[in-house]
Design a protein around this motif. Sequence first.
Motif, PDB file in Angstrom:
ATOM      1  N   PRO A 365       0.773  -1.333   0.182  1.00 29.86           N
ATOM      2  CA  PRO A 365      -0.027  -0.091  -0.181  1.00 29.86           C
ATOM      3  C   PRO A 365       0.909   1.196   0.131  1.00 29.86           C
ATOM      4  O   PRO A 365       1.982   1.264   0.360  1.00 29.86           O
ATOM      5  CB  PRO A 365      -0.776  -0.382   1.309  1.00 29.86           C
ATOM      6  N   THR A 366       0.255   2.282  -0.532  1.00 30.25           N
ATOM      7  CA  THR A 366       1.017   3.667  -0.483  1.00 30.25           C
ATOM      8  C   THR A 366      -0.128   4.418   0.159  1.00 30.25           C
ATOM      9  O   THR A 366      -1.269   4.388   0.353  1.00 30.25           O
ATOM     10  CB  THR A 366       1.329   3.955  -1.665  1.00 30.25           C
ATOM     11  N   LYS A 392       6.549  -5.146   7.906  1.00 33.07           N
ATOM     12  CA  LYS A 392       6.030  -4.048   8.723  1.00 33.07           C
ATOM     13  C   LYS A 392       5.212  -3.075   8.053  1.00 33.07           C
ATOM     14  O   LYS A 392       5.899  -2.517   7.374  1.00 33.07           O
ATOM     15  CB  LYS A 392       7.107  -3.778   9.705  1.00 33.07           C
ATOM     16  N   LEU A 393       3.935  -2.937   8.334  1.00 30.94           N
ATOM     17  CA  LEU A 393       3.173  -1.658   7.941  1.00 30.94           C
ATOM     18  C   LEU A 393       3.122  -0.716   9.107  1.00 30.94           C
ATOM     19  O   LEU A 393       2.663  -1.030  10.083  1.00 30.94           O
ATOM     20  CB  LEU A 393       1.884  -2.514   7.570  1.00 30.94           C
ATOM     21  N   ILE A 394       3.571   0.336   8.671  1.00 35.35           N
ATOM     22  CA  ILE A 394       3.444   1.497   9.684  1.00 35.35           C
ATOM     23  C   ILE A 394       2.608   2.789   9.146  1.00 35.35           C
ATOM     24  O   ILE A 394       2.608   3.086   8.047  1.00 35.35           O
ATOM     25  CB  ILE A 394       4.909   2.161   9.907  1.00 35.35           C
ATOM     26  N   ALA A 395       1.750   3.004  10.053  1.00 33.29           N
ATOM     27  CA  ALA A 395       0.652   4.142   9.715  1.00 33.29           C
ATOM     28  C   ALA A 395       1.005   5.405  10.692  1.00 33.29           C
ATOM     29  O   ALA A 395       0.928   5.023  11.850  1.00 33.29           O
ATOM     30  CB  ALA A 395      -0.618   3.707   9.615  1.00 33.29           C
ATOM     31  N   TYR A 396       1.050   6.517  10.198  1.00 32.37           N
ATOM     32  CA  TYR A 396       1.315   7.732  11.060  1.00 32.37           C
ATOM     33  C   TYR A 396       0.430   8.651  10.906  1.00 32.37           C
ATOM     34  O   TYR A 396      -0.407   8.909   9.699  1.00 32.37           O
ATOM     35  CB  TYR A 396       2.657   8.282  10.780  1.00 32.37           C
ATOM     36  N   ARG A 408      -6.012   1.090   8.713  1.00 34.12           N
ATOM     37  CA  ARG A 408      -7.144   0.420   8.055  1.00 34.12           C
ATOM     38  C   ARG A 408      -6.936   0.485   6.427  1.00 34.12           C
ATOM     39  O   ARG A 408      -7.302  -0.561   6.022  1.00 34.12           O
ATOM     40  CB  ARG A 408      -8.565   1.074   8.340  1.00 34.12           C
ATOM     41  N   ALA A 409      -6.950   1.491   5.804  1.00 32.64           N
ATOM     42  CA  ALA A 409      -6.709   1.718   4.529  1.00 32.64           C
ATOM     43  C   ALA A 409      -5.578   0.802   3.910  1.00 32.64           C
ATOM     44  O   ALA A 409      -5.650   0.338   2.817  1.00 32.64           O
ATOM     45  CB  ALA A 409      -6.830   3.318   4.042  1.00 32.64           C
ATOM     46  N   ALA A 410      -4.617   1.002   4.467  1.00 33.53           N
ATOM     47  CA  ALA A 410      -3.350   0.263   3.992  1.00 33.53           C
ATOM     48  C   ALA A 410      -3.480  -1.271   4.247  1.00 33.53           C
ATOM     49  O   ALA A 410      -2.919  -1.906   3.371  1.00 33.53           O
ATOM     50  CB  ALA A 410      -2.110   0.713   4.963  1.00 33.53           C
TER      51      ALA A 410
END
Length: 449
Positions: A365-366, A392-396, A408-410
């Motif tokens: 995802p982007t 690892k998926l990181i959301a900030y 959620r979107a990622a």
Amino acid sequence: MSENPVIESLLVANRGEIARRVIRTANRLGIRTIAVHSDVDAGLPFVREAAEAVEIGPANPALSYRNAEAILAAAKQTGAAAIHPGYGFLSENAGFARAVADAGLIWIGPSADAIAAMGDKINARNLMAAAGVPVAPGTTEPAGSLDAALAEAERIGFPVMIKASAGGGGMGMAPAYDDAAFRTEYEKVRGFAERMFGDGSVLIEKYFPSVRHIEVQILGLADGRVVALGERECSVQRRNQKLVEESPSPASMLTPQRRAALHAAAVRAGEAVAYRNAGTVECLLDPATGDFFFLEMNTRLQVEHPVTEAVFGLDLVEAQLRVAAGLPVEVPTHPVGHAIELRINAEDPKRFLPGPGVISTWVEPTGEGVRVDSGYASGDTVTPHYDSLMAKLIAYGADRAEAVERARAAVAGFAIAGPKNNLPFFTELLANEEFLSGDYDTAIVTRMR
């Protein structure tokens, strides 16, 4: 922090996403990078992205990634100036750290003495207690027999946690609620410790059935100071293994005063062993009282370091390289925003059992505030020889709500086919009311299942 940190060449003694992560920063700084790899990892991205690569052995990690002699030989062969161990494998092996220094190479990590001091859980507890860091009720020396250990458990009061003194990462531990369970679990833990760590020493500690797992990122600077870079909440776990981390912790009982005390205790822990470089002080927080207790210290870079990087705007790998080179680091004083990390594993999302295989689809995802640290790409094979972590998926976000929404979107935009994966679990978690409230503990996954 942008100039080359005076390390001309760096060998990364690891694999997968963490090797790729370290290589990315080193390449940006103009440092010549060297990957070492087992035969089954020859085609992975971290090998291609390094300037040089050396095969060091077969799939069995004991013959490759834990083979100190092979790694040092590769460093000599390629003219490496420094070695970064990543996490796992030899990263907390004091003997390896000492051998690297003895070979005239720069070790990207704390001293061998600091690693050794914190590697034994009983010794670490005693050091922390002496430094004024809160520790849970427990033993101060290994029990000489089952009967002696049981007497200690009764003194502490059930339930207790039985731990391998030389263990780490959630391995070699089991709770016991009464005498009968203690007798069974004690022998299991001791036997496991002897097989896995070559040391059957066992520690007995008070067990808190409802607890939060919170850790503090510390950085020991070249000038001798130790600073705290906020805390990370690590309470979403399965089988004592972390699945999600976030920073700052959303725990309501972590008041500004308690947060300051937690950070100060972590700094004292680092100062007690003259700590240099990046490390993590792990603690348990009792939701009933708000009291926190020292759990262990990880003398290396953590898997979950990206959430700290996101809220502090700091590249921790670059900071590690600068400290190792004796250079200053500009340390931010306060975190900004909120970050959440999800560990994307090759495992089924219900029972969390490993499910390796060939990756036929891999689409990351982007989007704003989204970062992916991955070790694989389409066409690669996740083998059963190593940890199941694929990425690892990181959301900030500006706050926790925005970070959750971006996560959620990622998750929805992350496409993986081939190996089993736990993306469906994260879809479920990010809609879970307990998680969304921020007031959850280490049993949340058990309650969800």
